[in-house]
Design a protein around this motif. Structure first.
Motif, short mmCIF file in Angstrom:
data_model
loop_
_atom_site.label_atom_id
_atom_site.label_comp_id
_atom_site.label_asym_id
_atom_site.label_seq_id
_atom_site.Cartn_x
_atom_site.Cartn_y
_atom_site.Cartn_z
N LYS A 241 -7.89 -20.12 10.44
CA LYS A 241 -9.35 -20.13 10.59
C LYS A 241 -10.00 -21.25 9.79
CE LYS A 241 -13.59 -17.67 10.18
NZ LYS A 241 -14.41 -17.84 11.32
N TYR A 242 -9.55 -21.44 8.53
CA TYR A 242 -10.25 -22.38 7.65
C TYR A 242 -9.45 -23.66 7.38
CZ TYR A 242 -13.11 -18.27 6.42
OH TYR A 242 -13.91 -17.17 6.45
N GLY A 243 -8.18 -23.67 7.76
CA GLY A 243 -7.35 -24.83 7.47
C GLY A 243 -6.81 -24.85 6.05
N LYS A 244 -7.12 -23.84 5.26
CA LYS A 244 -6.58 -23.73 3.90
C LYS A 244 -6.61 -22.27 3.48
CE LYS A 244 -11.02 -25.49 2.40
NZ LYS A 244 -11.69 -26.52 1.66
N ALA A 245 -5.79 -21.95 2.48
CA ALA A 245 -5.74 -20.56 2.03
C ALA A 245 -5.24 -20.52 0.59
CB ALA A 245 -4.79 -19.75 2.93
N PRO A 246 -5.78 -19.59 -0.22
CA PRO A 246 -5.31 -19.50 -1.61
C PRO A 246 -3.92 -18.89 -1.70
CG PRO A 246 -6.94 -17.78 -1.14
CD PRO A 246 -6.84 -18.62 0.09
N GLN A 247 -3.22 -19.23 -2.79
CA GLN A 247 -1.93 -18.58 -3.07
C GLN A 247 -2.18 -17.17 -3.54
OE1 GLN A 247 1.07 -19.97 -2.76
NE2 GLN A 247 0.29 -21.99 -2.18
N VAL A 248 -1.16 -16.32 -3.39
CA VAL A 248 -1.27 -14.96 -3.92
C VAL A 248 -0.16 -14.75 -4.94
CG1 VAL A 248 -1.17 -12.50 -3.37
CG2 VAL A 248 -2.29 -14.09 -1.79
N LYS A 249 -0.52 -14.38 -6.17
CA LYS A 249 0.48 -14.17 -7.22
C LYS A 249 0.53 -12.69 -7.56
CE LYS A 249 0.45 -18.77 -8.81
NZ LYS A 249 -0.36 -19.77 -9.49
N ILE A 250 1.74 -12.16 -7.65
CA ILE A 250 1.88 -10.72 -7.88
C ILE A 250 2.56 -10.48 -9.22
CG2 ILE A 250 2.77 -8.55 -6.93
CD1 ILE A 250 2.84 -9.89 -4.19
N SER A 251 2.00 -9.61 -10.04
CA SER A 251 2.64 -9.28 -11.31
C SER A 251 2.51 -7.78 -11.57
CB SER A 251 2.00 -10.08 -12.45
OG SER A 251 0.63 -9.74 -12.52
N GLY A 252 2.98 -7.35 -12.75
CA GLY A 252 2.94 -5.93 -13.07
C GLY A 252 4.26 -5.26 -12.69
N HIS A 253 4.18 -4.06 -12.16
CA HIS A 253 5.41 -3.32 -11.80
C HIS A 253 5.98 -3.83 -10.47
CE1 HIS A 253 3.93 0.13 -14.54
NE2 HIS A 253 4.68 -0.72 -15.20
#
Ligand code: ADP
Ligand code: MG
Length: 408
Positions: free
Chosen positions: A236-248
């Motif tokens: 849709k926008y031609g770009k997208a943020p990264q997703v970082k996962i932490s915790g358990h």
């Protein structure tokens, strides 16, 4: 001018007939005889079978019951027992819904989309209520076919309701639209889970009992929906943020993934849309990442999604959990363009195209997700750090926790 002299009863009957004519069903014709579906004595206004079922209590069962009744020593008698439970239970649940539709203000019930969903429930009730008792696997097979076709018939109910209420919501007494939709969506989720559980008992999937994943990996589930939404966002926008996962990140436990399959993409879509729209001049790599924190304990688990999309402005905050409330500028009426408001343009829903992507919809993402979370013994909370970003907390009870918190 005959139309002007029509009574309310005649209006409803005419509407009902027109809705019935338009409706199509996925039920195989050999299992669904249109002419006999309502029984000789029932009409729109007088339906004794429905009244009788609506007066009965629902029997909600715990996920642990689903888990332990999902197997049997002969490998199949549990399937028959499950079908017999559904055969008793589904008509009662559907009748409760119909009774609820009949409490709606008359003018709301006359909306074609609302009447269509109402009729869908009436029809499903009669089909299932008239189904002969299930005594053997032959009956069970036919029953499963009908249940599966009804699941298909009901697939678009939420969209149809959203459309139906967009104009008629102004006739609902204060707060009652939210109550009605919360009840309807929670009940729909329960019915779908029970039906899908039964159908899934026929499959032999490793790690699964019916629809319960006995070893669900929370991180992988979150990752899957983060990736899915990133693709939508890129499109849709031609770009997208990264997703970082932490915790358990290595938590695994038994869970039913279906509700997460709805809630997680809705939350990621909101977070990604806010991030991209508020960092419009930045390139994909420099967009601030979305941080997901997972927390798991004996009682429940939490998914916190934190974005840097500037937060929700004070003036919108009291409304964002309302059905139909959106700040998606493409979808406001002109007078509300700068303010956000209640959705009143539905082109986006029925006709998604290059400019009307699916990243935001019709103001149903948050309220529906919250209703589902509550149904599952949990909560959905949003904290806005105005000017910086948003934290969304999805908290859900374990289905095998020490105290019983959910009944489906
Ligand atoms: P929709 O996405 O169709 O607008 P939702 O119910 O998902 O409907 O969200 C309602 C509104 O809440 C959005 O239009 C947006 O204004 C606001 N919102 C939700 N999540 C966020 C977020 N993470 N950051 C900023 N605003 C948000
Ligand atoms: Mg949304």
């Amino acid at each position: 001018m005959k139309g002007l002299s029509l009574t309310r009863l005649e209006v409803s009957a005419t509407l009902w007939n027109s809705v019935k004519r338009r409706m199509v069903s996925n039920i195989p014709p050999e299992l669904f005889d249109k002419r006999t579906k309502y029984g000789p004595k029932s009409t729109w206004f007088n339906d004794p079978a429905l009244d009788e079922a609506a007066a009965k209590q629902q029997v909600r069962i715990s996920p642990s019951t689903l888990l332990y009744s999902g197997k049997s020593s002969d490998g199949k008698s549990h399937i028959l027992t499950s079908a017999q439970y559904l055969h008793r239970e589904l008509p009662v649940r559907l009748a409760h819904r119909v009774a609820d539709f009949r409490q709606l203000p008359f003018v709301v019930g006359c909306d074609e989309s609302i009447a269509e969903v109402h009729e869908l429930y009436v029809r499903a009730f009669h089909i299932l209520n008239k189904f002969s008792p299930i005594e053997n696997f032959d009956g069970e097979q036919k029953y499963s076919k009908v249940v599966s076709a009804l699941l298909d018939d009901f697939r678009n109910v939420v969209t149809t309701l959203a459309e139906g209420f967009k104009d008629s919501r102004k006739y609902m007494p204060n707060g009652s639209l939210k109550e009605f939709l919360d009840r309807t969506l929670k009940s729909r989720l329960g019915i779908r889970l029970l039906a899908e559980q039964h159908l899934a008992l026929h499959e032999d999937r490793p790690n699964f009992i019916g629809i319960i994943n006995i070893n669900m990996n929370l991180r992988k589930t979150v990752e899957r929906w983060a990736e899915f939404t990133r693709d939508l966002c890129l499109n849709k926008y031609g770009k997208a943020p990264q997703v970082k996962i932490s915790g358990h990140v290595s938590a695994t436990f038994p869970y039913i993934v279906q509700p997460l399959d709805y809630i997680l993409p809705e939350l990621f879509k909101n977070a990604m849309r806010a991030t991209v729209e508020h960092h419009w001049n930045e390139e994909g790599e420099t967009l601030p990442s979305i941080h997901v924190t997972l927390a798991n304990n004996d009682i429940d688990f939490v998914v916190r999604i934190s974005d840097r999309g500037c937060g929700v402005e004070h003036q919108h905050l009291p409304h964002i959990m309302d059905y139909h409330y959106t700040t998606a500028s493409l979808f406001y009426s002109d007078s509300r363009k700068e303010d956000g408001g209640y959705m009143d343009d539905f082109v986006s829903l029925t006709n998604p195209g290059a400019t009307r992507g699916p990243m935001h919809g019709y103001g149903f993402g948050l309220p529906t997700s919250r209703a589902y979370a509550e149904f599952l013994g949990g909560s959905l909370k949003l904290e806005s750090l105005q000017g910086v970003g948003t934290d969304v907390y999805l908290r859900l009870s374990h289905i095998d926790g020490p105290k019983e918190s959910i009944r489906i």
